[in-house]
Design an enzyme around this catalytic site. Structure first.
Site, PDB file in Angstrom:
ATOM      1  N   THR A 156       0.894  -1.394  -0.112  1.00  0.00           N
ATOM      2  CA  THR A 156       0.004  -0.029   0.038  1.00  0.00           C
ATOM      3  C   THR A 156       0.770   1.306  -0.096  1.00  0.00           C
ATOM      4  OG1 THR A 156      -0.294  -0.103   2.403  1.00  0.00           O
ATOM      5  CG2 THR A 156      -2.180  -1.063   1.063  1.00  0.00           C
ATOM      6  N   THR A 193       1.223  -8.894  12.089  1.00  0.00           N
ATOM      7  CA  THR A 193       1.501  -7.559  11.558  1.00  0.00           C
ATOM      8  C   THR A 193       0.448  -7.104  10.462  1.00  0.00           C
ATOM      9  OG1 THR A 193       3.165  -6.469   9.787  1.00  0.00           O
ATOM     10  CG2 THR A 193       2.547  -8.585   9.311  1.00  0.00           C
ATOM     11  N   GLU A 279       6.647   4.630   7.292  1.00  0.00           N
ATOM     12  CA  GLU A 279       6.314   5.785   6.565  1.00  0.00           C
ATOM     13  C   GLU A 279       7.421   6.862   6.917  1.00  0.00           C
ATOM     14  OE1 GLU A 279       1.650   5.139   5.783  1.00  0.00           O
ATOM     15  OE2 GLU A 279       2.290   5.926   7.789  1.00  0.00           O
ATOM     16  N   ASN A 403       0.858  10.850   5.822  1.00  0.00           N
ATOM     17  CA  ASN A 403      -0.566  10.470   6.459  1.00  0.00           C
ATOM     18  C   ASN A 403      -1.558  11.681   6.361  1.00  0.00           C
ATOM     19  OD1 ASN A 403      -0.505   7.790   7.486  1.00  0.00           O
ATOM     20  ND2 ASN A 403       1.452   8.420   8.249  1.00  0.00           N
ATOM     21  N   SER A 408      -5.654   6.232  -0.152  1.00  0.00           N
ATOM     22  CA  SER A 408      -6.006   5.228  -0.891  1.00  0.00           C
ATOM     23  C   SER A 408      -5.718   3.896  -0.395  1.00  0.00           C
ATOM     24  CB  SER A 408      -5.105   5.331  -2.288  1.00  0.00           C
ATOM     25  OG  SER A 408      -4.022   5.438  -2.043  1.00  0.00           O
TER      26      SER A 408
END
Lengths: 408, 408
Positions: A156, A193, A279, A403, A408
């Site tokens: 993702t 996870t 991220e 973030n 999406s």
């Protein structure tokens, strides 16, 4: 950018006999992104798994648990990205079941022999029609040597695909273990996870397989955090096809220990890869808590450090503002902690002891370690014999950027 | 920039008879920044307070607790910014005591009648010589109408000074309550805030004063969070000089209830001001958890939402990615929570019910509320009669920027 992490070459990912993988573009994510994976298992394969403890667990998690509990033999797993099918109420349950039914129709098995998984945005209805329409292409794409593409199809916000293969000799047979995972944000697994799939061609009895995946999860995915947010969709699945001829029937056997070690090694690589690709991550931080009374207090202190935005932003800045680590240790909730007894190290540098900065500590030593991309924080509690290790990353502008825009 | 927050005009801050305040520039912070505050109390004033529960509590916290416990009458408080004197071991204790001794020498009282407070960087030695050298100027500056400058002198990363005055008639006497606070980051008070000082000219017996400050803290400073980091130096002090002639001797009296209400109102304003001025804040978020079984579970869920980096970055982006709130509710640790029974509202907009998105919910309604600077998240648990309210802010690029560079 990911911290010291690259995807293995396609050729380094070994097929696991009895597992075929097919991917497709179902149009759940934006055009040009693969978002659907089918893993078909030969008859006789056993599957065990651990799932999120989030009370708002996703519909596919509930359905996968149900289907596993039925014990009727699992013949396929189906994973969509772009939509988590979480916070979707009864309609979400219907959609997860419809996904299973659609794939069962194509594979000629029962819907209860399919395990569904979803990852992506929460509280949006699953586009089940798009998934059903995409399944034939995924089935047509199925190949045993498709792990590389499969690792990419489940991404993702991941930048790097996560995968690993290892082989081990058990009882004169060559046993293969290959795994993939995805995850980058909403990472604070609690039993598993975001998504991880590990397959082996060893034969492992069902209760042993469950024990093996639980132990592997506890020493890998349950030791990582990016942002402290436990996902609604966490799942780690372990598949044993038995095709290698190696058979494990006893938890006390040498073969069990060998396979457990390899499965844990693969799981640990996949879990650490999620943190390295966290991220916005610019640093990979290992947190070792040593000399605690029990694992719970070690993990409390470790996660207090790992979740502190102040600690994480200091690491992003390569700023040895290490008093923030002391503050996090202090508020971790270990009520009788004697702060004068503990020692804090940054890699090999003694930073604090006797309740304050170590006399030997030099700012330039802290600065030197802080500039590295891989750093170990070690806290020696001196109150017991238990150790725990966690892995996390720093907190950067890019975490906020990703973030504040991700839908999406 | 601070969210809907301005400092009251100097004239709106009412002196409290029996309290004089003096400030100075001691050179702990960079030149041109006031960093030292002395609050002198007339004889007979009573002081009560609550302090951080952080095990790495600062040396001045330990010394202030000791001096309060001695019951010998407190004659002054001294506050330095720029250095927290936390994580400083035995030397920190000696430095805190030396600060008290230096001020006691100037004021002609005992060192044990002084309460010391520090705020700033952790694990750096307190520059006690600079403080001692700055104290005479602070003492020379002492005036009753100096609350405005005092509120400014205790700021660290604060952008706006925080202060409030209220008056109430008790038993025919006019009672004044004036308070100041500081704080912007490392904010997740647990018994108090970074630093808060409230004074009244009512006379309140010592055990009642302690009860009053504890109750006020529980409904104000203990309900806020910016980043989940509980400071090493939190302290909220309540001073009662008795100069108004109004006397409160009974916790069941109307006067006690009146004064408690005003003290709590001032404390709540000061606590909310810290969130409105939270590091990098662009939004002020009220989190109401209703219909819980007990306060603990309401606060667990409220803080899970308030601490989630994913929720906080979505609010920064004004993005109604509200499934992230459901995920936080789900992992808050309320093990038997029935997620199908709860309702989630954003201001007046029903967002989720029956385990998923409400049928009536429209993205544009969520978008409209998310664009406001003051937003209420309301979670109705439908499992009990207890409510709790917390206040927090969003998580922006500027939070990272401030904390990746702050060392002073």
């Amino acid at each position: 950018m990911p911290v010291n992490l690259t995807t293995p070459a396609a050729g380094e990912l070994l097929p696991v006999a009895g597992v075929s993988l097919g991917i497709a573009e179902a149009g759940i994510k934006r055009p040009g992104r693969k978002d659907l994976l089918v893993m078909q298992l030969d008859e006789g394969a056993r599957v065990a798994g651990v799932f999120t403890t989030n009370r708002f667990c996703a519909a596919p998690v509930t359905v996968a648990r149900e289907h596993l509990a039925q014990g009727g033999g699992i013949r396929a797993l189906v994973v969509n990205t772009g939509n988590a099918n979480a916070g979707t109420g009864e309609q979400g349950m219907r959609d997860a079941r419809a996904t299973c039914a659609a794939l069962a129709g194509l594979l000629g098995c029962k819907a209860s022999q399919i395990l569904p998984f979803s990852t992506g945005v929460i509280m949006e209805p699953l586009p089940v029609d798009k998934i059903a329409a995409g399944l034939p292409a995924a089935v047509a794409n199925m190949r045993a040597d498709n792990w590389f593409d499969a690792a990419h199809a489940i991404m993702t916000t991941d930048i790097v695909a996560k995968a690993m293969s290892k082989q081990v000799q058990i009882g004169g047979k060559t046993v293969t273990v290959t795994g993939i995972s995805k995850g980058s944000g909403m990472i604070h697994p609690n039993m598993a996870t975001m998504l991880g799939y590990i397959a082996t061609d060893a034969a492992v009895a069902q209760p042993l397989l469950q024990q093996m995946v639980s132990e592997a999860a506890n020493r890998s995915f349950n030791c990582i955090t990016v942002d402290g947010d436990t996902s609604t969709n966490d799942a780690l699945m372990l598949i044993a096809t038995g095709k290698s001829g190696a058979e494990i029937t006893d938890a006390g056997s040498a073969g069990y220990a060998q396979l457990q070690a390899v499965v844990t090694e693969v799981a640990t690589h996949l879990a650490q890869a999620i943190v390295r690709d966290g991220e916005g991550a610019t640093k990979f931080i290992t947190i070792k808590i040593e000399g605690g009374r029990d694992e719970a207090e070690c993990k409390k202190i470790g996660y207090a450090i790992a979740h502190s935005p102040l600690v994480k932003t200091a690491f992003f800045a390569s700023d040895p503002n290490l008093g923030r680590i002391l503050a996090a240790i202090g508020y971790a909730g270990v009520g009788d902690l004697d702060v004068a007894a503990l020692k804090l190290y940054l890699d090999d540098v003694l930073v604090a002891e006797n309740g304050g900065r170590a006399a030997s500590y030099q700012e330039e030593d802290g600065q030197r370690v802080m500039k590295q991309s891989d750093i170990t924080i070690r806290v020696v509690l001196n109150r017991g014999a238990v150790n725990a290790t966690l892995w996390t990353c720093d907190f950067s502008y890019d975490y906020v950027k990703i973030n504040a825009s991700y839908r999406s």
